[in-house]
Design an enzyme around this catalytic site. Sequence first.
Site, mmCIF file in Angstrom:
data_model
loop_
_atom_site.group_PDB
_atom_site.id
_atom_site.type_symbol
_atom_site.label_atom_id
_atom_site.label_comp_id
_atom_site.label_asym_id
_atom_site.label_seq_id
_atom_site.Cartn_x
_atom_site.Cartn_y
_atom_site.Cartn_z
ATOM 1 N N GLU A 195 0.859 -1.196 0.000
ATOM 2 C CA GLU A 195 0.000 0.000 0.000
ATOM 3 C C GLU A 195 0.890 1.238 0.000
ATOM 4 O OE1 GLU A 195 -3.475 0.155 2.511
ATOM 5 O OE2 GLU A 195 -3.600 2.335 2.307
ATOM 6 N N GLU A 240 4.686 5.090 3.885
ATOM 7 C CA GLU A 240 4.142 6.403 4.256
ATOM 8 C C GLU A 240 5.265 7.260 4.859
ATOM 9 O OE1 GLU A 240 0.955 8.112 3.880
ATOM 10 O OE2 GLU A 240 2.540 9.513 4.389
ATOM 11 N N ASP A 287 9.750 7.877 0.505
ATOM 12 C CA ASP A 287 9.095 7.886 -0.804
ATOM 13 C C ASP A 287 8.952 6.442 -1.336
ATOM 14 O OD1 ASP A 287 8.498 8.164 -3.496
ATOM 15 O OD2 ASP A 287 10.013 9.698 -3.862
ATOM 16 N N ASP A 289 -2.473 12.167 -3.193
ATOM 17 C CA ASP A 289 -2.587 13.638 -3.218
ATOM 18 C C ASP A 289 -2.960 14.083 -4.625
ATOM 19 O OD1 ASP A 289 -1.884 13.985 -0.506
ATOM 20 O OD2 ASP A 289 0.222 13.711 -1.009
ATOM 21 N N LYS A 301 -4.116 21.727 -9.310
ATOM 22 C CA LYS A 301 -3.753 22.841 -10.200
ATOM 23 C C LYS A 301 -2.921 22.328 -11.369
ATOM 24 C CE LYS A 301 -3.813 26.283 -6.573
ATOM 25 N NZ LYS A 301 -3.016 26.760 -5.471
ATOM 26 N N ASP A 355 -11.311 10.623 -5.297
ATOM 27 C CA ASP A 355 -12.571 11.374 -5.326
ATOM 28 C C ASP A 355 -12.443 12.579 -6.251
ATOM 29 O OD1 ASP A 355 -10.650 12.335 -3.493
ATOM 30 O OD2 ASP A 355 -12.137 13.654 -2.575
ATOM 31 N N ARG A 408 -9.557 7.006 5.506
ATOM 32 C CA ARG A 408 -9.857 8.308 6.097
ATOM 33 C C ARG A 408 -10.236 9.329 5.016
ATOM 34 N NH1 ARG A 408 -6.133 11.936 8.763
ATOM 35 N NH2 ARG A 408 -4.494 10.545 8.020
ATOM 36 N N TYR A 409 -9.510 9.289 3.904
ATOM 37 C CA TYR A 409 -9.795 10.269 2.848
ATOM 38 C C TYR A 409 -11.078 9.954 2.101
ATOM 39 C CZ TYR A 409 -5.991 13.452 3.484
ATOM 40 O OH TYR A 409 -5.174 14.436 4.014
ATOM 41 N N GLU A 410 -11.454 8.676 2.090
ATOM 42 C CA GLU A 410 -12.751 8.357 1.501
ATOM 43 C C GLU A 410 -13.852 8.961 2.375
ATOM 44 O OE1 GLU A 410 -14.893 4.654 2.089
ATOM 45 O OE2 GLU A 410 -14.844 4.385 -0.078
HETATM 46 C C1 LIG Z 1 -4.404 12.250 0.495
HETATM 47 S S1 LIG Z 1 -3.480 11.175 1.520
HETATM 48 C C2 LIG Z 1 -4.444 9.653 1.473
HETATM 49 C C3 LIG Z 1 -4.149 8.745 2.637
HETATM 50 C C4 LIG Z 1 -4.873 7.394 2.628
HETATM 51 N N1 LIG Z 1 -4.476 6.578 1.505
HETATM 52 C C5 LIG Z 1 -6.381 7.552 2.676
HETATM 53 O O1 LIG Z 1 -7.050 7.158 1.690
HETATM 54 O O2 LIG Z 1 -6.893 8.022 3.709
HETATM 55 C C6 LIG Z 1 -2.073 10.747 0.494
HETATM 56 C C7 LIG Z 1 -0.926 10.141 1.269
HETATM 57 O O3 LIG Z 1 0.091 9.730 0.366
HETATM 58 C C8 LIG Z 1 1.357 9.991 0.961
HETATM 59 N N2 LIG Z 1 2.350 10.094 -0.131
HETATM 60 C C9 LIG Z 1 2.487 11.106 -1.016
HETATM 61 N N3 LIG Z 1 3.507 10.854 -1.853
HETATM 62 C C10 LIG Z 1 4.024 9.645 -1.486
HETATM 63 C C11 LIG Z 1 5.103 8.860 -1.958
HETATM 64 N N4 LIG Z 1 5.863 9.267 -2.971
HETATM 65 N N5 LIG Z 1 5.355 7.687 -1.342
HETATM 66 C C12 LIG Z 1 4.578 7.265 -0.314
HETATM 67 N N6 LIG Z 1 3.553 7.969 0.189
HETATM 68 C C13 LIG Z 1 3.275 9.146 -0.394
HETATM 69 C C14 LIG Z 1 1.149 11.276 1.731
HETATM 70 O O4 LIG Z 1 2.090 11.451 2.774
HETATM 71 C C15 LIG Z 1 -0.266 11.099 2.248
HETATM 72 O O5 LIG Z 1 -0.302 10.551 3.536
#
Ligand SMILES: C[S@@+](CC[C@H](N)C(=O)[O-])C[C@H]1O[C@@H](n2cnc3c(N)ncnc32)[C@H](O)[C@@H]1O
Length: 244
Positions: free
Chosen positions: A75, A100, A127, A149, A153, A185, A223-225
Amino acid sequence: VGKDGSGRPAPRGAFLTEAGREGAFYGRRRGKGLRQGQAKRLDEALGQWRIESGSDPLPDPVTLFPHRPAQVYLEIGFGGGEHLATLAAAHPDIGFIGCEPFVNGMAKLLGLVEERDLGNVRLWDQDATMLVARLPKASIDRIYLLYPDPWPKRRQRKRRFVSDERLGALAGILKPGGELRFATDIDDYAGWTLARALRSADFAWTAQGQADWRAWDGWPGSRYEAKARREGRGSAYLVFRREP
Ligand SMILES: C[S@@+](CC[C@H](N)C(=O)[O-])C[C@H]1O[C@@H](n2cnc3c(N)ncnc32)[C@H](O)[C@@H]1O
């Protein structure tokens, strides 16, 4: 400070990987409420679950788990880890690797992993592209990329996790017949991902009809859903099969 649409402050610059090139992580490493000392303690607590950083190729990921699972799921960007912890508890026979870099998210998941004593979880706190580059070809059964994310933009879209190059890298580590599961979303991100997956010879979109991409049966959500629902947005749930 501007917003990226995910409620996070805009980053100040690109994250540099250990190799010194630009990576795919543009978010924050640490949020409010986690002091330096707590971050250090978290670092120590990660101990037995962490996949060691470095650039060396990793062995077959089944060897990262004591029970050598028949399947390994990855994941990417698990946020608070609710989805990963629920799946890992429900499927002790499967090995789960969670990525994460956001320290507060990692702290949350670590709490769940310790509380539920999840021996089938391994964690990567940087990353995800750095880990993907180290995993052997055709070694992963399923990849989850849930609500990444959105970078809505136009000038920021190149920061999105999904790109042709990154899809190629994910295809490389998936076993033939393995799955990439993507949820968002943000309509534009759904279309963006679909366009790139459909022009890749490595992936086939499995949906036969609308019902197949409007929801995933029995999935625990994230959580984001929940945030999207609260704010009145629906989602797209895309499943891509790795072609042989
Ligand atoms: C909008 S949040 C969604 C979190 C979770 N998947 C949810 O659905 O609730 C996106 C997550 O991706 C992580 N993220 C962004 N770029 C990443 C990368 N290159 N490698 C691993 N995680 C990353 C961010 O730190 C953030 O916690």
